[in-house]
Design an enzyme around this catalytic site. Structure first.
Site, PDB file in Angstrom:
ATOM      1  N   SER A   1      -4.716  14.905 -16.012  1.00 28.51           N
ATOM      2  CA  SER A   1      -5.857  13.863 -16.666  1.00 28.51           C
ATOM      3  C   SER A   1      -6.916  14.890 -17.012  1.00 28.51           C
ATOM      4  CB  SER A   1      -6.595  13.246 -15.340  1.00 28.51           C
ATOM      5  OG  SER A   1      -5.854  12.631 -14.582  1.00 28.51           O
TER       6      SER A   1
ATOM      7  N   HIS B   1      -5.424   9.797 -20.506  1.00 27.46           N
ATOM      8  CA  HIS B   1      -4.130   9.988 -20.899  1.00 27.46           C
ATOM      9  C   HIS B   1      -3.655   9.283 -22.207  1.00 27.46           C
ATOM     10  CE1 HIS B   1      -2.789  11.841 -16.939  1.00 27.46           C
ATOM     11  NE2 HIS B   1      -3.766  10.905 -16.635  1.00 27.46           N
TER      12      HIS B   1
ATOM     13  N   HIS C   1       2.228   7.432 -13.621  1.00 26.82           N
ATOM     14  CA  HIS C   1       1.782   7.715 -12.292  1.00 26.82           C
ATOM     15  C   HIS C   1       2.505   6.459 -11.646  1.00 26.82           C
ATOM     16  CE1 HIS C   1      -1.161   9.551 -14.602  1.00 26.82           C
ATOM     17  NE2 HIS C   1      -1.460  10.350 -13.714  1.00 26.82           N
TER      18      HIS C   1
ATOM     19  N   TYR D   1       1.067   4.861  -9.299  1.00 26.25           N
ATOM     20  CA  TYR D   1      -0.055   3.807  -9.055  1.00 26.25           C
ATOM     21  C   TYR D   1      -0.059   2.678 -10.158  1.00 26.25           C
ATOM     22  CZ  TYR D   1      -3.062   7.110 -11.699  1.00 26.25           C
ATOM     23  OH  TYR D   1      -3.552   7.688 -12.650  1.00 26.25           O
ATOM     24  N   GLU D   2       0.323   3.221 -11.323  1.00 21.54           N
ATOM     25  CA  GLU D   2       0.435   2.118 -12.517  1.00 21.54           C
ATOM     26  C   GLU D   2       1.306   0.964 -12.299  1.00 21.54           C
ATOM     27  OE1 GLU D   2       0.068   4.214 -16.647  1.00 21.54           O
ATOM     28  OE2 GLU D   2       0.478   6.045 -15.325  1.00 21.54           O
TER      29      GLU D   2
ATOM     30  N   ALA E   1      -5.026  17.141 -12.067  1.00 20.21           N
ATOM     31  CA  ALA E   1      -6.368  17.205 -11.454  1.00 20.21           C
ATOM     32  C   ALA E   1      -6.169  17.024 -10.044  1.00 20.21           C
ATOM     33  CB  ALA E   1      -7.323  16.133 -12.038  1.00 20.21           C
TER      34      ALA E   1
ATOM     35  N   MET F   1      -2.412  12.602  -7.160  1.00 18.63           N
ATOM     36  CA  MET F   1      -1.530  11.229  -7.375  1.00 18.63           C
ATOM     37  C   MET F   1      -0.302  11.620  -8.232  1.00 18.63           C
ATOM     38  SD  MET F   1      -4.592   8.744  -7.575  1.00 18.63           S
ATOM     39  CE  MET F   1      -6.115   9.050  -6.593  1.00 18.63           C
ATOM     40  N   SER F   2       0.025  12.980  -8.533  1.00 21.52           N
ATOM     41  CA  SER F   2       1.043  13.037  -9.530  1.00 21.52           C
ATOM     42  C   SER F   2       1.957  14.212  -9.160  1.00 21.52           C
ATOM     43  CB  SER F   2       0.379  13.213 -11.043  1.00 21.52           C
ATOM     44  OG  SER F   2      -0.092  14.426 -10.921  1.00 21.52           O
TER      45      SER F   2
ATOM     46  N   ASN G   1     -12.838  18.056  -7.665  1.00 19.49           N
ATOM     47  CA  ASN G   1     -13.725  17.695  -6.739  1.00 19.49           C
ATOM     48  C   ASN G   1     -13.258  18.086  -5.366  1.00 19.49           C
ATOM     49  OD1 ASN G   1     -11.822  15.583  -7.580  1.00 19.49           O
ATOM     50  ND2 ASN G   1     -12.220  14.930  -5.503  1.00 19.49           N
TER      51      ASN G   1
ATOM     52  N   HIS H   1     -13.218   8.757 -10.980  1.00 23.68           N
ATOM     53  CA  HIS H   1     -12.556   9.273 -11.970  1.00 23.68           C
ATOM     54  C   HIS H   1     -13.214  10.085 -13.236  1.00 23.68           C
ATOM     55  CE1 HIS H   1      -8.916   9.658 -14.231  1.00 23.68           C
ATOM     56  NE2 HIS H   1      -9.194   8.892 -15.193  1.00 23.68           N
TER      57      HIS H   1
HETATM   58 CL1  6GU Z   1      -9.901  13.900  -4.171  1.00 23.90          CL
HETATM   59  N1  6GU Z   1      -7.494  12.745  -4.474  1.00 23.90           N
HETATM   60  C1  6GU Z   1      -6.494  12.297  -4.890  1.00 23.90           C
HETATM   61  N2  6GU Z   1      -5.410  11.778  -4.478  1.00 23.90           N
HETATM   62  N3  6GU Z   1      -6.397  12.563  -6.290  1.00 23.90           N
HETATM   63  C2  6GU Z   1      -7.260  13.491  -6.870  1.00 23.90           C
HETATM   64  C3  6GU Z   1      -8.428  13.542  -6.417  1.00 23.90           C
HETATM   65  C4  6GU Z   1      -8.553  13.259  -5.024  1.00 23.90           C
HETATM   66  N4  6GU Z   1      -9.162  14.359  -7.129  1.00 23.90           N
HETATM   67  C5  6GU Z   1      -8.641  14.307  -8.336  1.00 23.90           C
HETATM   68  N5  6GU Z   1      -7.430  13.904  -8.078  1.00 23.90           N
END
Ligand code: 6GU
Length: 287
Positions: free
Chosen positions: A35, A66, A88, A90-91, A118, A221-222, A245, A259
């Site tokens: 990302s 993306h 992903h 989740y898509e 990320a 998530m990846s 973050n 996001h």
């Molecule tokens: Cl805090 N969690 C997840 N699952 N994916 C992220 C994230 C957090 N920050 C960027 N990608």
């Protein structure tokens, strides 16, 4: 074909043959841009790009941040292919769709996979903007029965029971650290364990605490399905997480994962990450 057959040898080979006929050079290195990190593909020399929708059997990606194309070219003299936009779970994609490009890279003759993403920082010592080299992963998917290698095994890709204790190659990790040092990046470079969570919702506070207690330093998530499939077919793997973050660990915190923040920070650090990968590829010339 059924969705679970997308990454069969024959289907992957059709995509690889199509690309081989059109790309100028055989790529040695494949880079998956996470990302906000797609700009890396724009700095390759002698670029040729292919939209996913034009490549036989390629899935489409749908997330903002993306783009959706493969870019062939050279980075610091090394022939590369970049995925500008990844797939992903989740898509709604099956794990065989998510990992299909990795098998195509293998059939193209790629030797090294660099995955970037990320991620949220769980390690209290991590800062927003840190670059974390992935030392190991925890796949809540895999532990729970969702592995991209589930189903019949095709020996042309690899063995039935591939080892994962050496998933992230020590030599690549050392070279990456060396590069960070030479570029003066050590103050924001870390090493740690990446934990895959399916998403698309971010973690609850209790979940963040759980993952931290399990030994995870970052959550995202990846990447993990791609790494498993890459190791299965013998690619050498380097993983890089950009900490965009801090995962929220306390009920008194006012922070909320989102996001927009993830994209903002990854764009801020994208240039440093480009420099790092480019520098590293220079070192790979010799190994
Ligand atoms: Cl805090 N969690 C997840 N699952 N994916 C992220 C994230 C957090 N920050 C960027 N990608």
């Amino acid at each position: 074909y059924a969705e679970e057959d997308r990454n069969s040898y024959e289907v992957c080979k059709e995509a690889a043959d199509w690309l081989r006929a059109r790309a100028a050079r055989r790529p040695r290195i494949a880079i998956v841009c996470g990302s906000g990190l797609g700009a890396l593909a724009d700095v390759l020399d002698s670029r040729t790009a292919f939209l996913y929708e034009d490549i036989p059997h390629f899935p489409r990606s749908s997330v903002s941040g993306h783009v959706g194309r493969l870019v062939f070219g050279e980075l610091n003299g090394q022939p590369c292919v970049c995925m500008q936009g990844r797939f992903h779970s989740y898509e709604g994609h099956s794990l065989s769709t998510v990992t299909f490009p990795i098998r195509v890279f293998f059939l193209l003759g790629v030797e090294i996979l660099i995955v970037t993403n990320a991620a949220g920082g769980l390690n209290p010592h991590f800062q927003v903007g840190d670059i974390m080299f992935i030392r190991d992963h925890i796949s809540l998917f895999g532990l729970g029965g969702q592995n991209p290698l589930r189903g019949p095994n095709d020996e042309r890709f690899g063995v039935r029971f591939p080892c994962m204790s050496d998933a992230y190659e020590q030599d690549l990790l050392s070279l990456a650290m060396e590069s960070a040092q030479e570029l003066g990046f050590l103050s924001f470079t870390r090493e740690g364990v990446y934990c895959l969570q399916a998403g698309p919702s971010y973690e609850t506070i209790a979940e963040c605490r759980l993952l931290q207690a399990l030994g995870a330093d970052a959550v995202g998530m990846s990447s993990v399905p791609e790494v498993i499939v890459a190791r299965h077919c013998g690619l050498r793997v380097l993983g890089i997480s950009l900490i965009t973050n801090k995962a929220v660990m306390s009920y008194s915190s006012q922070e909320k994962a989102n996001h927009e923040e993830v994209l903002r920070v990854s764009v801020l650090r994208a240039e440093a990450l480009q420099k790092l990968i480019s520098h590293l590829l220079g070192k790979l010339g010799e190994s």
